[in-house]
Scaffold this motif. Structure first.
Motif, mmCIF file in Angstrom:
data_model
loop_
_atom_site.group_PDB
_atom_site.id
_atom_site.type_symbol
_atom_site.label_atom_id
_atom_site.label_comp_id
_atom_site.label_asym_id
_atom_site.label_seq_id
_atom_site.Cartn_x
_atom_site.Cartn_y
_atom_site.Cartn_z
ATOM 1 N N TYR A 622 0.588 -1.440 0.084
ATOM 2 C CA TYR A 622 0.090 -0.178 -0.124
ATOM 3 C C TYR A 622 0.965 1.296 0.016
ATOM 4 C CZ TYR A 622 -3.373 -3.422 1.596
ATOM 5 O OH TYR A 622 -4.353 -4.430 1.499
ATOM 6 N N LEU A 623 2.100 1.290 -0.276
ATOM 7 C CA LEU A 623 3.030 2.412 -0.033
ATOM 8 C C LEU A 623 3.700 2.661 -1.381
ATOM 9 C CD1 LEU A 623 3.710 4.279 1.974
ATOM 10 C CD2 LEU A 623 5.831 2.882 2.301
ATOM 11 N N SER A 654 7.159 12.186 -3.766
ATOM 12 C CA SER A 654 6.114 11.977 -2.699
ATOM 13 C C SER A 654 6.022 10.651 -2.291
ATOM 14 C CB SER A 654 4.689 12.482 -3.309
ATOM 15 O OG SER A 654 4.424 11.615 -4.514
ATOM 16 N N LEU A 655 5.802 10.376 -1.029
ATOM 17 C CA LEU A 655 5.406 9.095 -0.585
ATOM 18 C C LEU A 655 3.932 8.994 -0.086
ATOM 19 C CD1 LEU A 655 7.107 6.633 0.373
ATOM 20 C CD2 LEU A 655 7.060 7.483 2.617
ATOM 21 N N LYS A 656 3.224 7.859 -0.609
ATOM 22 C CA LYS A 656 1.720 7.791 -0.665
ATOM 23 C C LYS A 656 1.370 6.556 -0.146
ATOM 24 C CE LYS A 656 -2.574 8.188 -3.586
ATOM 25 N NZ LYS A 656 -3.050 8.398 -4.831
ATOM 26 N N TYR A 657 0.681 6.650 1.004
ATOM 27 C CA TYR A 657 0.061 5.445 1.683
ATOM 28 C C TYR A 657 -1.288 5.295 1.273
ATOM 29 C CZ TYR A 657 -1.350 2.335 5.531
ATOM 30 O OH TYR A 657 -1.813 1.202 6.333
ATOM 31 N N SER A 658 -1.523 4.118 0.861
ATOM 32 C CA SER A 658 -3.071 3.875 0.608
ATOM 33 C C SER A 658 -3.645 2.556 0.867
ATOM 34 C CB SER A 658 -3.332 3.701 -1.199
ATOM 35 O OG SER A 658 -2.568 4.745 -1.919
ATOM 36 N N PRO A 659 -4.070 2.681 2.256
ATOM 37 C CA PRO A 659 -4.738 1.400 2.971
ATOM 38 C C PRO A 659 -6.172 1.280 2.548
ATOM 39 C CG PRO A 659 -5.012 3.461 4.366
ATOM 40 C CD PRO A 659 -4.123 3.913 3.047
ATOM 41 N N ILE A 661 -9.513 0.246 3.911
ATOM 42 C CA ILE A 661 -10.343 0.270 5.318
ATOM 43 C C ILE A 661 -11.653 0.216 5.031
ATOM 44 C CG2 ILE A 661 -10.962 2.151 6.948
ATOM 45 C CD1 ILE A 661 -8.495 3.824 6.167
ATOM 46 N N LYS A 662 -12.389 -0.827 5.861
ATOM 47 C CA LYS A 662 -13.486 -1.148 5.611
ATOM 48 C C LYS A 662 -14.469 0.069 5.613
ATOM 49 C CE LYS A 662 -16.871 -4.566 7.445
ATOM 50 N NZ LYS A 662 -17.115 -5.615 8.484
ATOM 51 N N GLY A 663 -15.496 -0.108 4.507
ATOM 52 C CA GLY A 663 -16.433 0.850 4.645
ATOM 53 C C GLY A 663 -16.065 2.223 3.635
ATOM 54 N N LEU A 664 -14.771 2.123 3.228
ATOM 55 C CA LEU A 664 -14.149 3.434 2.762
ATOM 56 C C LEU A 664 -13.276 2.817 1.601
ATOM 57 C CD1 LEU A 664 -12.387 5.324 5.681
ATOM 58 C CD2 LEU A 664 -14.793 5.581 4.609
ATOM 59 N N SER A 665 -13.169 3.713 0.549
ATOM 60 C CA SER A 665 -12.471 3.438 -0.633
ATOM 61 C C SER A 665 -11.604 4.534 -1.080
ATOM 62 C CB SER A 665 -13.442 3.127 -2.034
ATOM 63 O OG SER A 665 -14.185 4.323 -2.148
ATOM 64 N N ALA A 666 -10.491 4.255 -1.840
ATOM 65 C CA ALA A 666 -9.532 5.166 -2.324
ATOM 66 C C ALA A 666 -9.061 6.237 -1.252
ATOM 67 C CB ALA A 666 -10.451 6.149 -3.391
ATOM 68 N N SER A 667 -8.500 5.638 -0.071
ATOM 69 C CA SER A 667 -8.165 6.410 0.946
ATOM 70 C C SER A 667 -6.485 6.423 0.937
ATOM 71 C CB SER A 667 -8.461 5.574 2.387
ATOM 72 O OG SER A 667 -9.713 5.388 2.432
ATOM 73 N N TYR A 668 -6.147 7.503 1.171
ATOM 74 C CA TYR A 668 -4.636 7.842 0.904
ATOM 75 C C TYR A 668 -4.194 8.974 2.084
ATOM 76 C CZ TYR A 668 -5.729 12.185 -1.142
ATOM 77 O OH TYR A 668 -6.572 13.770 -1.511
ATOM 78 N N LEU A 669 -2.891 8.883 2.196
ATOM 79 C CA LEU A 669 -1.982 10.004 2.852
ATOM 80 C C LEU A 669 -0.729 9.943 2.279
ATOM 81 C CD1 LEU A 669 -1.269 11.593 5.432
ATOM 82 C CD2 LEU A 669 -0.452 9.607 6.457
ATOM 83 N N LYS A 670 -0.764 11.328 1.896
ATOM 84 C CA LYS A 670 0.692 11.491 0.792
ATOM 85 C C LYS A 670 1.427 12.698 1.429
ATOM 86 C CE LYS A 670 -0.116 13.322 -3.258
ATOM 87 N NZ LYS A 670 -0.504 13.508 -4.557
ATOM 88 N N VAL A 671 2.702 12.585 1.522
ATOM 89 C CA VAL A 671 3.343 13.864 1.907
ATOM 90 C C VAL A 671 4.658 13.909 0.795
ATOM 91 C CG1 VAL A 671 5.445 14.265 3.714
ATOM 92 C CG2 VAL A 671 3.656 12.905 4.157
#
Length: 761
Positions: A622-623, A654-659, A661-671
């Motif tokens: 996911y990274l 950029s470093l992107k984490y795309s976990p 998550i139940k009930g969610l989609s296309a979640s991400y955290l990017k620095v």
């Protein structure tokens, strides 16, 4: 003229609608090639038919069998590698389409900006594709967004509201912008106004880097930016979108709503967008009267039938932008015309003060593609009216009123034994009138016509293409005396032959090689030929040259793409020699009676070299680690000094984490960390050098469903450390007082955090 255009288009569409349709079905299924499980929510696009589908819960999709022949079809979805295939829609076989899981943004997409639509891996031209979701990333305008995302692309900016595209070091009339199939025409020679296009209106953007005169004629020396309208949904569907965002720097609020539908082949779409901002803030304070407001409306209606499609697009764009010529008190604070300091209330006032700019752009286009037995015919008709007003008071000082008619037609012969030919013609007529009290250039009209032939040959792992084009242009300017300024009458005729050839070779399953060689040209624009007056916003008196010759560009580039599992990347090298490069300069002592420097247009030889690229790595499931880089070296060979307004070298990570998550989609955290190197190679006639700098950015977002609505939320921060810096392409950075330029010395915008919400159904 507009009424006649609409009546003609409606009459022909009604004739097209008489063709019949069938009700049978053509079915396919999309599977995960690792698990064998069906994949829901995959987007299926058929660009040649302006058709978009989505796979159902069983991975199934239906392409109505009224569509015949072979067409390129693109399959894309979050978490999967994009794939494009040529599919025979005349066959009734059930298709099985395997897709590979991937968190990377890969390049095997369909591109339409070349002479013949093809997979990017079979296209020799360097084309970057930016999707709709990427276009929604925080930016005050579309060009600024592309400059953040595409290597080799930058923007000449004036504050936060104006951005002019730069591709491989070339800008203004050396870059062509396309919207709804029509070349954008809006007196784009000026640096002090942007591109009149709704940031949220395109489905995706194709950025062609390198000479493109073969397809687009004059002006495409640096490349082409093609804004593609959304494809229509499948029959019986209505789709909509509402988006809104707010940015802390300048208080920019933006809202846009779109609704589109398809009822048995009758298709329609409407969109409205509004933006409003007060003065932007640098790390040292606000810059007065730098706010803006923008209003956009667009509509489309037409037919999608077995014979192809016919669409009428209409749009209206209006942008009001505040300007400020700095004046200071004894303590160095900004003051207004009455000598008073600006207050916080003044800085956050959304009502613009004088001076300001009012840009209005109306566009009508009629876009068609007919699927014939032996090929396809695509033709686009366009009408545009660009009105540019500059105000020191309620009555505009400068008022340019430009009307443009365009025609583009292309016939593509069906591929046979790997051979794929295409032929095209284009024509353009423009007429500009002065309706203000001040004149910068005289009334003028121009006419251009061109024709090209193109041939592509494909073997198993190799594709070769070649083409030739002829263009003829006439520029005709009125001559008269206005307020003591003399405008010389002129009538220039230009002609040119352009050629291009390219090669694509798949060296191995993981390595793809591309190479191009060709030439391009640009005829002088009316400002370069006939200016005689103060060019507001540039703080100089400009004098044109009716003896200018067309610029001629000779380019070569080579690129290598690598794609293997957890790693993919590309790098391109290019060289561009431009003979008779049109160049504006001033000599010491050459000035007006009130001390303003006089700049005159002339010609030099120029050389640009550079490279651009990207590489992306999946570190864990996911990274991902994404990087883009670019550098341009540009030299005025005649005067042995650098060319002006060349972007600094840059390296963005950029470093992107795309976990999941139940009930969610296309979640991400990017620095992200954006590194811009110092630009010491500047033209001392215009510029001072700038130091390098590093910016810290971060964003996070997710998507969830509520009662059938997809709701996407995000927070994005730019320049989080509130870094003080001057961008090499900012027109507000320090100028040269010793050369009569106004020394602005305004830093680029400081910290900005954007909160966004997008609802779709």
């Amino acid at each position: 003229m507009m009424k006649k255009f609409l009546f003609f288009a409606l009459s022909v569409i009604a004739t097209f609608n008489s063709y019949g349709q069938t009700d049978s079905k053509h079915t396919g299924r999309i599977l995960d090639d690792k698990k064998g499980a069906p994949i829901a929510g995959i987007t299926i696009k058929v660009p040649d038919l302006k058709l978009e589908l989505v796979s159902d819960q069983n991975g199934g999709f239906i392409i109505p069998p009224k569509y015949k022949g072979q067409h390129l079809v693109e399959f894309s979805g979050v978490g999967y590698q994009t794939r494009s295939l040529k599919i025979d829609l005349s066959s009734h076989d059930v298709l099985s389409i395997p897709l590979s899981p991937s968190n990377l943004t890969l390049d095997e997409v369909i591109v339409t900006s070349a002479a013949i639509s093809s997979s990017s891996k079979k296209n020799s031209t360097s084309i970057a594709v930016v999707g709709k979701q990427q276009l929604l990333e925080p930016a005050t305008n579309a060009i600024e967004g592309l400059a953040r995302l595409v290597p080799g692309v930058a923007a000449i900016t004036t504050g936060s509201s104006i951005a002019k595209p730069v591709i491989r070091g070339l800008s203004s009339n050396r870059v062509v912008t396309i919207s709804n199939g029509v070349k954008q025409q809006g007196n784009q020679w000026g640096d002090e106004h942007g591109i009149e296009i709704d940031q949220y209106g395109a489905d995706r953007v194709e950025v062609l880097r390198g000479a493109a005169s073969l397809m687009y004629g004059s002006d495409a020396l640096g490349g082409v930016i093609n804004f593609l309208e959304p494809l229509v949904p499948q029959s019986g569907e209505v789709k909509g979108e509402v988006l809104s965002n707010y940015s802390t720097n300048g208080g920019l609020s933006a809202s846009s709503a779109m609704l589109t539908g398809n009822q048995n082949g009758f298709v329609w779409r409407g969109r409205g967008t509004y933006k409003n901002a007060y003065s932007f803030k640098t790390p040292t304070g606000y810059f007065p009267n730098s706010g803006f407001n923008e209003t956009n409306f667009s509509a489309m209606f037409g037919l999608n039938k077995s014979w192809g499609y016919s669409h009428v697009n209409a749009s209206f764009f209006r942008n009001n932008i505040g300007f400020y010529e700095p004046a200071f008190d004894s303590q160095g604070n900004y003051i207004d015309a009455a000598g008073n300091r600006f207050t916080d209330r003044d800085f956050k006032n959304r009502s613009l003060e004088f001076p300001k700019q009012d840009i209005r752009h109306t566009k009508l286009s009629w876009n068609n593609q007919l699927i014939l037995d032996q090929g396809s015919l695509k033709f686009d008709l366009g009408y545009q009216n660009n009105q540019r007003r500059e105000h020191d008071n309620p009555v505009p000082n400068l008022f340019l009123d430009l009307h443009t008619l365009t025609l583009d037609a292309k016939y593509t012969v069906n591929e046979f034994q790997g051979w794929h030919p295409a032929f095209g013609v284009s024509a353009e007529h423009a007429k500009n009138s002065n309706k203000g009290a001040e004149f910068l250039l005289p009334d003028y009209q121009s006419f251009g016509v061109g024709a090209f032939g193109y041939l592509k040959k494909t073997w198993d792992n190799t594709t070769v293409n070649a083409g030739v084009r002829y263009d003829y242009r006439v520029n005709d300017g009125d001559g008269y005396v206005k307020d003591g300024e003399t405008f010389e009458k002129y009538k220039n005729h230009f002609s040119n032959v352009s050629f291009a050839t390219g090669l694509t070779h798949q060296v191995s399953p993981y390595i793809n090689l591309k190479a191009n060689l060709g030439n391009a040209f640009r005829s002088p624009n009316p400002a370069e030929l006939s200016s005689n007056g103060v060019h507001e916003g540039t703080f100089r008196y400009e004098i044109g040259n009716t003896a200018l010759k067309p610029e001629k560009s000779y380019q070569a580039d080579i690129s290598i793409d690598y794609d293997r599992g957890i790693f993919n990347g590309s790098i391109s090298l290019y060289s561009n020699l431009i003979k008779d490069y049109i160049y504006i300069s001033s000599r010491p002592g050459d000035e007006t009676a009130d001390g303003m420097a006089i700049y005159r247009y002339g010609q030099v030889d120029a050389q640009l070299h550079g490279f651009e690229g990207d590489f992306n790595i999946t570190l864990f499931r996911y990274l991902t680690f994404n990087n883009i880089f670019s550098y341009t070296y540009a030299k005025n060979k005649t005067l042995d000094r650098p060319l002006p307004f060349i972007p600094a070298g840059q390296f963005k990570n950029s470093l992107k984490y795309s976990p999941e998550i139940k009930g969610l989609s296309a979640s991400y955290l990017k620095v992200g960390i954006d590194n811009f190197f110092a630009q010491r190679r500047v033209d001392r006639e215009f510029e001072t050098s700038v130091s390098g700098y590093t910016l810290l950015n971060a964003s996070l977002g997710t998507t969830f469903k509520i009662r059938g609505l997809n709701i996407q939320t995000y927070i994005a921060g730019n320049n989080l450390l509130d870094k003080k810096y001057y961008d090499a392409l900012s027109r507000l950075r320090p100028g040269r007082l010793d050369h009569h330029d106004l020394s602005l010395g305004v830093y680029n915008p400081g910290r900005n955090v954007t909160f966004g919400l997008i609802t779709s159904f």
